[in-house]
Design a protein around this motif. Structure first.
Motif, PDB file in Angstrom:
ATOM      1  N   ALA A  60       0.850  -1.194   0.010  1.00  0.00           N
ATOM      2  CA  ALA A  60       0.177   0.002  -0.302  1.00  0.00           C
ATOM      3  C   ALA A  60       0.811   1.407  -0.183  1.00  0.00           C
ATOM      4  CB  ALA A  60      -1.025  -0.026   1.118  1.00  0.00           C
ATOM      5  N   LEU A  61       2.326   1.173   0.684  1.00  0.00           N
ATOM      6  CA  LEU A  61       3.106   2.730   0.839  1.00  0.00           C
ATOM      7  C   LEU A  61       3.610   2.798  -0.479  1.00  0.00           C
ATOM      8  CD1 LEU A  61       4.845   1.551   3.908  1.00  0.00           C
ATOM      9  CD2 LEU A  61       3.124   3.199   2.933  1.00  0.00           C
ATOM     10  N   MET A  62       3.157   1.600  -1.592  1.00  0.00           N
ATOM     11  CA  MET A  62       4.080   2.281  -3.400  1.00  0.00           C
ATOM     12  C   MET A  62       3.005   3.623  -3.856  1.00  0.00           C
ATOM     13  SD  MET A  62       4.068  -1.416  -5.269  1.00  0.00           S
ATOM     14  CE  MET A  62       2.241  -1.493  -4.949  1.00  0.00           C
ATOM     15  N   THR A  63       1.596   3.680  -3.211  1.00  0.00           N
ATOM     16  CA  THR A  63       1.169   5.366  -2.968  1.00  0.00           C
ATOM     17  C   THR A  63       1.270   6.411  -2.677  1.00  0.00           C
ATOM     18  OG1 THR A  63      -0.124   5.642  -1.060  1.00  0.00           O
ATOM     19  CG2 THR A  63      -1.142   3.635  -3.489  1.00  0.00           C
ATOM     20  N   LYS A  64       3.020   6.174  -1.799  1.00  0.00           N
ATOM     21  CA  LYS A  64       3.158   7.197  -1.088  1.00  0.00           C
ATOM     22  C   LYS A  64       4.403   8.565  -2.274  1.00  0.00           C
ATOM     23  CE  LYS A  64       1.020   6.708   2.514  1.00  0.00           C
ATOM     24  NZ  LYS A  64      -0.512   7.364   2.699  1.00  0.00           N
ATOM     25  N   ALA A  65       5.003   7.800  -3.315  1.00  0.00           N
ATOM     26  CA  ALA A  65       5.617   8.392  -4.060  1.00  0.00           C
ATOM     27  C   ALA A  65       5.621   9.913  -4.067  1.00  0.00           C
ATOM     28  CB  ALA A  65       5.394   7.594  -5.097  1.00  0.00           C
ATOM     29  N   GLN A  66       6.175  10.305  -4.407  1.00  0.00           N
ATOM     30  CA  GLN A  66       6.225  11.649  -4.970  1.00  0.00           C
ATOM     31  C   GLN A  66       5.841  12.362  -5.885  1.00  0.00           C
ATOM     32  OE1 GLN A  66       4.943  14.716  -2.514  1.00  0.00           O
ATOM     33  NE2 GLN A  66       5.193  12.069  -1.734  1.00  0.00           N
ATOM     34  N   PRO A  67       5.305  12.827  -6.689  1.00  0.00           N
ATOM     35  CA  PRO A  67       5.209  13.737  -8.110  1.00  0.00           C
ATOM     36  C   PRO A  67       6.600  13.486  -8.999  1.00  0.00           C
ATOM     37  CG  PRO A  67       3.509  15.016  -7.246  1.00  0.00           C
ATOM     38  CD  PRO A  67       4.392  14.327  -5.925  1.00  0.00           C
ATOM     39  N   GLU A  68       7.874  13.728  -8.425  1.00  0.00           N
ATOM     40  CA  GLU A  68       8.761  13.573  -8.462  1.00  0.00           C
ATOM     41  C   GLU A  68       9.560  12.351  -8.554  1.00  0.00           C
ATOM     42  OE1 GLU A  68       8.788  15.415  -4.792  1.00  0.00           O
ATOM     43  OE2 GLU A  68       7.636  15.391  -6.622  1.00  0.00           O
ATOM     44  N   ASP A  69       9.200  11.400  -7.890  1.00  0.00           N
ATOM     45  CA  ASP A  69      10.172   9.966  -7.709  1.00  0.00           C
ATOM     46  C   ASP A  69       9.963   9.698  -8.965  1.00  0.00           C
ATOM     47  OD1 ASP A  69      10.242  10.792  -5.063  1.00  0.00           O
ATOM     48  OD2 ASP A  69       8.532  10.065  -4.339  1.00  0.00           O
ATOM     49  N   ASP A  70      10.690   8.780  -9.155  1.00  0.00           N
ATOM     50  CA  ASP A  70      11.153   7.881 -10.790  1.00  0.00           C
ATOM     51  C   ASP A  70      11.541   6.655 -10.604  1.00  0.00           C
ATOM     52  OD1 ASP A  70      11.416  10.193 -11.800  1.00  0.00           O
ATOM     53  OD2 ASP A  70      13.393  10.047 -11.100  1.00  0.00           O
ATOM     54  N   VAL A  71      10.933   5.397 -11.466  1.00  0.00           N
ATOM     55  CA  VAL A  71      10.950   4.086 -11.241  1.00  0.00           C
ATOM     56  C   VAL A  71      12.300   4.168 -10.445  1.00  0.00           C
ATOM     57  CG1 VAL A  71      11.749   1.940 -12.493  1.00  0.00           C
ATOM     58  CG2 VAL A  71      10.510   3.949 -13.499  1.00  0.00           C
ATOM     59  N   SER A  72      12.410   3.192  -9.055  1.00  0.00           N
ATOM     60  CA  SER A  72      12.991   1.814  -8.230  1.00  0.00           C
ATOM     61  C   SER A  72      12.932   1.033  -8.735  1.00  0.00           C
ATOM     62  CB  SER A  72      12.416   2.845  -7.180  1.00  0.00           C
ATOM     63  OG  SER A  72      13.046   1.903  -6.320  1.00  0.00           O
ATOM     64  N   ILE A  73      14.416   0.640  -8.803  1.00  0.00           N
ATOM     65  CA  ILE A  73      14.757  -0.486  -9.098  1.00  0.00           C
ATOM     66  C   ILE A  73      16.062  -1.221  -7.589  1.00  0.00           C
ATOM     67  CG2 ILE A  73      16.486  -2.640 -10.143  1.00  0.00           C
ATOM     68  CD1 ILE A  73      15.629  -0.286 -12.398  1.00  0.00           C
ATOM     69  N   ILE A  74      14.619  -2.306  -7.638  1.00  0.00           N
ATOM     70  CA  ILE A  74      16.245  -3.038  -5.560  1.00  0.00           C
ATOM     71  C   ILE A  74      17.103  -4.110  -7.043  1.00  0.00           C
ATOM     72  CG2 ILE A  74      16.407  -5.015  -3.935  1.00  0.00           C
ATOM     73  CD1 ILE A  74      13.661  -3.018  -3.297  1.00  0.00           C
ATOM     74  N   LEU A  75      18.366  -4.134  -6.523  1.00  0.00           N
ATOM     75  CA  LEU A  75      19.346  -4.516  -7.713  1.00  0.00           C
ATOM     76  C   LEU A  75      20.648  -4.776  -6.818  1.00  0.00           C
ATOM     77  CD1 LEU A  75      18.852  -6.240 -10.505  1.00  0.00           C
ATOM     78  CD2 LEU A  75      20.353  -4.823 -10.815  1.00  0.00           C
ATOM     79  N   PRO A  76      20.362  -5.755  -5.692  1.00  0.00           N
ATOM     80  CA  PRO A  76      19.966  -6.485  -5.072  1.00  0.00           C
ATOM     81  C   PRO A  76      19.426  -6.358  -3.497  1.00  0.00           C
ATOM     82  CG  PRO A  76      21.853  -7.551  -4.998  1.00  0.00           C
ATOM     83  CD  PRO A  76      21.891  -6.293  -5.193  1.00  0.00           C
ATOM     84  N   ALA A  77      18.488  -6.629  -2.881  1.00  0.00           N
ATOM     85  CA  ALA A  77      19.097  -7.026  -1.267  1.00  0.00           C
ATOM     86  C   ALA A  77      19.094  -8.321  -0.830  1.00  0.00           C
ATOM     87  CB  ALA A  77      17.846  -6.552  -0.578  1.00  0.00           C
ATOM     88  N   VAL A  78      20.331  -8.088   0.355  1.00  0.00           N
ATOM     89  CA  VAL A  78      20.920  -9.590   0.183  1.00  0.00           C
ATOM     90  C   VAL A  78      20.744  -9.512   1.699  1.00  0.00           C
ATOM     91  CG1 VAL A  78      22.054 -10.085  -1.593  1.00  0.00           C
ATOM     92  CG2 VAL A  78      23.105  -9.321  -0.264  1.00  0.00           C
ATOM     93  N   GLY A  79      20.824 -10.709   2.443  1.00  0.00           N
ATOM     94  CA  GLY A  79      20.835 -10.892   4.198  1.00  0.00           C
ATOM     95  C   GLY A  79      21.538 -11.940   4.092  1.00  0.00           C
ATOM     96  N   ALA A  80      21.198 -11.868   5.160  1.00  0.00           N
ATOM     97  CA  ALA A  80      21.589 -13.744   6.505  1.00  0.00           C
ATOM     98  C   ALA A  80      21.646 -13.519   7.874  1.00  0.00           C
ATOM     99  CB  ALA A  80      22.597 -13.675   6.624  1.00  0.00           C
ATOM    100  N   GLN A  81      21.368 -14.398   8.735  1.00  0.00           N
ATOM    101  CA  GLN A  81      21.212 -14.240  10.344  1.00  0.00           C
ATOM    102  C   GLN A  81      21.630 -15.747  10.643  1.00  0.00           C
ATOM    103  OE1 GLN A  81      18.488 -11.662  12.079  1.00  0.00           O
ATOM    104  NE2 GLN A  81      18.397 -13.441  14.362  1.00  0.00           N
TER     105      GLN A  81
END
Length: 413
Positions: A60-81
């Protein structure tokens, strides 16, 4: 044996990284994804994620983008615990070496001249088995790639991710220790075939879940108040591993072999809702894996387990100004895993302070309210030069030799 725990990192390399390279791959993170910003802030994110990472925590928070916001790419997110209270990892190589030494002497019979060496090797192996008896270790790893296209009507995102968990146990027989100690004390001479009577084994259970989804969100006016809704329908493929091996047949590379693995494919869905209260507060609610699924492992050495995928519902709240964001998330449903493992239910609190337009510092705390997992302190920072490249790093540290790390790279165009 739980010797395989020695290389949760090996599991990560053999399972997680190839998946990531193909474009997807917790735990455990508090939920079923890793996000360096959110994890540095105590595993929060239901009401505080950015529009570019919302697809992981609350679409739902995808609607919080502002008019000036552009395409966003996660490339990548990696983690371990990893949690290794008994430092089982540090004991693994020594144990494997002790097994090899004893086997080399005992296999094929022992001459009179070999007896002192056999006694020393048996005593060493007995001590090693005592040291790992009942030891356990737990680990998780994950990775994600996502593309978010913001707009004022129907923002959407493509996401592919995977998250995995491993639980390994040293099932050491007291009879094996007694037998080896009798050899060490000179009360017994090993005979060919004696190794067949030793029953100590390692039990390992692992799961890797792949999600391939498309998220959409829209803001509605309800009683004159804007409320955003988002959904992520997704294809979900699960790989389960049930590993059992005698100490004498143990091989680190066997864990992910086909005879221990089975797969299952199904459909699932994430959903979320968010709304602003005044200028500085956001409320959110996330529900991940709305469709429950129970998947059984293969039967190995008469043993099997069931991996449980069930809804995880998390409300959250965030307070935000130009420089500060503070957030609180609390699960109202437990996170399930294998049936033989305990459930977890997380609460997290954290904050981000923007020192400069391109530098953010973060800290938080995440607790398991069911005391199954170790509570952890979290911290991290973000670099965002020109607001086009975003590098985020996070670390987690807790009792019982628990540690974790997350790295994430975002681009906006």
């Amino acid at each position: 044996m739980a010797f395989k725990i020695s290389k949760l990192s090996r599991l990560s390399r053999s399972a997680v990284l190839p998946v990531f390279l193909l474009a997807p791959f917790s735990a455990f993170a508090a939920g079923n994804y890793y996000d360096a910003r959110n994890d540095a802030m105590g595993g929060t994110g239901v009401a505080s994620s950015t529009y570019g990472t919302a697809v992981l925590a609350n679409p739902a928070l995808m609607t919080k983008a502002q008019p000036e916001d552009d395409v966003s790419i996660i490339l990548p997110a990696v983690g371990a615990q990893l949690s290794d209270k008994n430092k089982l990892i540090d004991k693994v190589d020594d144990l494997t070496d002790s097994v090899d030494r004893y086997q080399d002497i005992a296999r094929g019979g022992i001459s009179f001249a070999d007896i002192p060496r056999a006694q020393a090797a048996a005593g060493d192996l007995a001590n090693q088995l005592r040291g790992i008896k009942g030891n356990e270790a737990f680990g998780t790893a994950g990775a994600a790639v996502a593309v978010t296209i913001p707009n004022s009507v129907l923002p959407f995102a493509f996401v592919t991710k995977a998250y995995g968990t491993a639980h390994l146990t040293a099932a050491v027989s007291q009879g094996d220790i007694d037998y080896l100690q009798s050899v060490a004390d000179g009360l017994r001479i090993p005979q060919p075939g004696d190794e067949e009577r030793l029953t100590s084994a390692g039990l390992g259970r692992g799961a890797i879940v792949y999600d391939y989804g498309i998220a959409v969100a829209h803001e509605f006016m309800i009683a004159g108040h804007p409320v955003s809704f988002g959904v992520t329908p997704k294809l979900q493929k699960t790989y389960l591993y049930n590993y059992s091996a005698s100490v004498y047949n143990y091989d680190k590379s066997d864990f992910t072999e086909g005879r221990y693995k089975n797969t299952d494919t199904g459909f699932n869905m994430d959903a979320g809702v968010a709304t602003d209260v005044g200028d500085n507060w956001t409320l959110g609610l996330s529900a991940q894996n709305l469709i429950s699924r129970d998947i059984e492992t293969k039967v190995i050495s008469g043993y099997k387990d069931t991996y449980q995928i069930s809804p995880v519902v998390t409300p959250g709240v965030s307070f935000h100004t130009d420089r500060l964001t503070a957030a609180l998330d609390v699960d109202v449903t437990p996170t399930k895993r294998f049936k033989t493992q305990g459930e977890s239910q997380y609460a997290g609190v954290g904050a981000e302070y923007r020192l400069l337009s391109w530098l953010q510092v973060r800290a938080g705390y995440r607790a398991d309210m069911k005391s199954t997992d170790t509570n952890v302190f979290t911290a991290g920072f973000g670099l965002s030069p020109f607001n086009k490249v975003h590098l985020d790093l996070a670390g987690m540290k807790g009792d019982d030799n628990t540690w974790g790390a997350v790295a994430q790279l975002n681009f906006t165009f």
